[in-house]
Scaffold this active site. Structure first.
Site, PDB file in Angstrom:
ATOM      1  N   THR A 189       0.846  -1.186   0.000  1.00 17.52           N
ATOM      2  CA  THR A 189       0.000   0.000   0.000  1.00 17.52           C
ATOM      3  C   THR A 189       0.885   1.241   0.000  1.00 17.52           C
ATOM      4  OG1 THR A 189      -1.688   1.242   1.236  1.00 17.52           O
ATOM      5  CG2 THR A 189      -0.144  -0.063   2.534  1.00 17.52           C
ATOM      6  N   GLU A 196      -1.426   5.065   6.968  1.00 20.72           N
ATOM      7  CA  GLU A 196      -2.551   4.736   7.854  1.00 20.72           C
ATOM      8  C   GLU A 196      -3.010   3.303   7.621  1.00 20.72           C
ATOM      9  OE1 GLU A 196      -4.543   6.697  10.149  1.00 20.72           O
ATOM     10  OE2 GLU A 196      -2.782   7.980  10.198  1.00 20.72           O
ATOM     11  N   CYS A 225     -21.088   9.392  -7.695  1.00 22.90           N
ATOM     12  CA  CYS A 225     -20.571   8.115  -8.188  1.00 22.90           C
ATOM     13  C   CYS A 225     -21.669   7.057  -8.222  1.00 22.90           C
ATOM     14  CB  CYS A 225     -19.403   7.647  -7.324  1.00 22.90           C
ATOM     15  SG  CYS A 225     -17.897   8.618  -7.549  1.00 22.90           S
TER      16      CYS A 225
END
Length: 381
Positions: free
Chosen positions: A197, A201, A353
């Protein structure tokens, strides 16, 4: 409800003369200051000029300022997009953003961590209240599901079954988010998992949540991967790769996938190549780019074999509406921290969206690729 929303802003709908926007919106069966849930309630008349001049950017920014409201914003966007009004308005102010995406590599190594800092590092507490109990920030799979948790669990299991995971295998998750897939696969299918990633966080969360499972997470760019895996998954990350890097992504997958391995690519997709929405690019997903099917197949050509393609775009409409309900329910916890402008921005993002998926303007695809032309894969849906 529309009147309550209007009164909460202490701004009345304005009286005015007819505008070009009236005629355009009428083609989508939307009225300005009408009485239906999807009608636009106008609070500042000059906003109409800005919307016509700046198209999607003007629409989004005037909403963020409180210049207009719609009770059912998702339905407003469904009607707007289904009527294809965007083709009726020239959008010269955003021409540079379109040109820039062709000239520059907006998803280069130097820019790779920007999306993590801008979007995914908002705070794990915020996403915990909006997402399911595993923090799965991608489309759920809703056939037979009665809740967001059910839909996301069904999606994770669908991925594991499509990859034919077996105990003892080693799986890579490119763009692992908060670790929902690697945690589920390690626990339910007894596989060793590695996730990557670009969000600090997310990395911290995975390490804290899954300390006793065979799960590792690395804060790194996918282009630096050089390890062998039985299976690879990438769920909701390919939208950040960009057309200039599609081939590189597939080369990395080829390099890391064993000869008899499989890769599942889960991504939002467009029917045809087109520039990203400039408002989404500026405020939500900087440097993102939704791929077209042809771009994906061309990137994989000569490297990996497409064994299956599954489209369940309508499920993203349901997922986004579930996220929106959670967001609204929990907003009082974050109102002082993020403020009213963020609230309007985030509401606009989720519901616009949802409307786009409802109108079929964007899709959700799961691709299965193999590294062996003679393998053959059983189709699982």
């Amino acid at each position: 409800m529309a009147n309550e929303q209007q009164n909460s802003l202490d701004v009345p709908a304005v009286g005015r003369s007819r505008h070009l926007a009236d005629d355009l919106l009428a083609e989508a069966d939307i009225r300005i200051n009408g009485d239906r849930p999807w009608d636009l309630q106008l609070h500042r008349e000059e906003a109409l000029d800005e919307i016509i001049a700046r198209h999607s950017m003007g629409l989004g920014e005037t909403y963020m300022r409180g210049d207009w409201d719609v009770q059912a914003l998702d339905e407003f966007f469904y009607r707007l997009l289904a009527a294809d009004l965007g083709r009726r308005i020239k959008n010269w102010r955003n021409a540079w953003r379109v040109l820039r995406s062709y000239l520059l590599n907006l998803q280069s190594r130097r820019r790779a961590f920007k999306i993590g800092e801008h979007h995914y590092n908002l705070g794990n507490e915020f996403y915990t209240t909006m997402l399911d109990n595993r923090l799965t920030y991608s489309c759920g799979y809703w056939p037979g599901a009665n809740s967001l948790d059910d839909a996301q669990t069904a999606k994770l299991d669908l991925i594991c079954r499509k990859l034919d995971l077996q105990p003892g295998m080693k799986m890579l998750d490119i763009g692992c988010g908060w670790g929902s897939l690697i945690g589920y696969a390690a626990q339910k299918y007894q596989v060793e998992c590695v996730g990557v990633t670009v969000s600090s966080e997310q990395s911290a969360y995975v390490k804290e949540r899954y300390p006793d499972l065979p799960v590792a997470v690395h804060l790194q760019d996918y282009r630096d991967l050089n390890e062998s895996f039985d299976r690879i998954a990438s769920v909701g990350m390919f939208e950040h790769v960009g057309r200039k890097n599609h081939r590189t992504f597939m080369e990395v997958a080829k390099r890391c996938l064993k000869k008899d391995g499989l890769m599942l690519l889960h991504t939002i997709g467009k029917i045809e190549p087109a520039p990203n929405n400039p408002w989404i690019d500026k405020y939500i997903f900087p440097n993102g780019e939704i791929p077209a099917a042809g771009q994906i197949t061309l990137a994989a050509q000569g490297l990996l074999v497409c064994e299956d393609l599954h489209n369940f775009g309508p499920d993203y409409d349901k997922t986004l509406m579930a996220w929106h309900r959670n967001f609204e329910q929990n907003w009082p916890r974050f109102a002082d921290r993020y403020g009213k402008r963020f609230y309007r921005m985030w509401r606009y993002y989720l519901l616009s969206c949802a409307g786009a998926f409802r109108a079929g303007k964007i899709q959700l695809w799961q691709w299965i690729f193999s590294n062996d032309r003679s393998r053959g894969v059983e189709r699982i849906c």
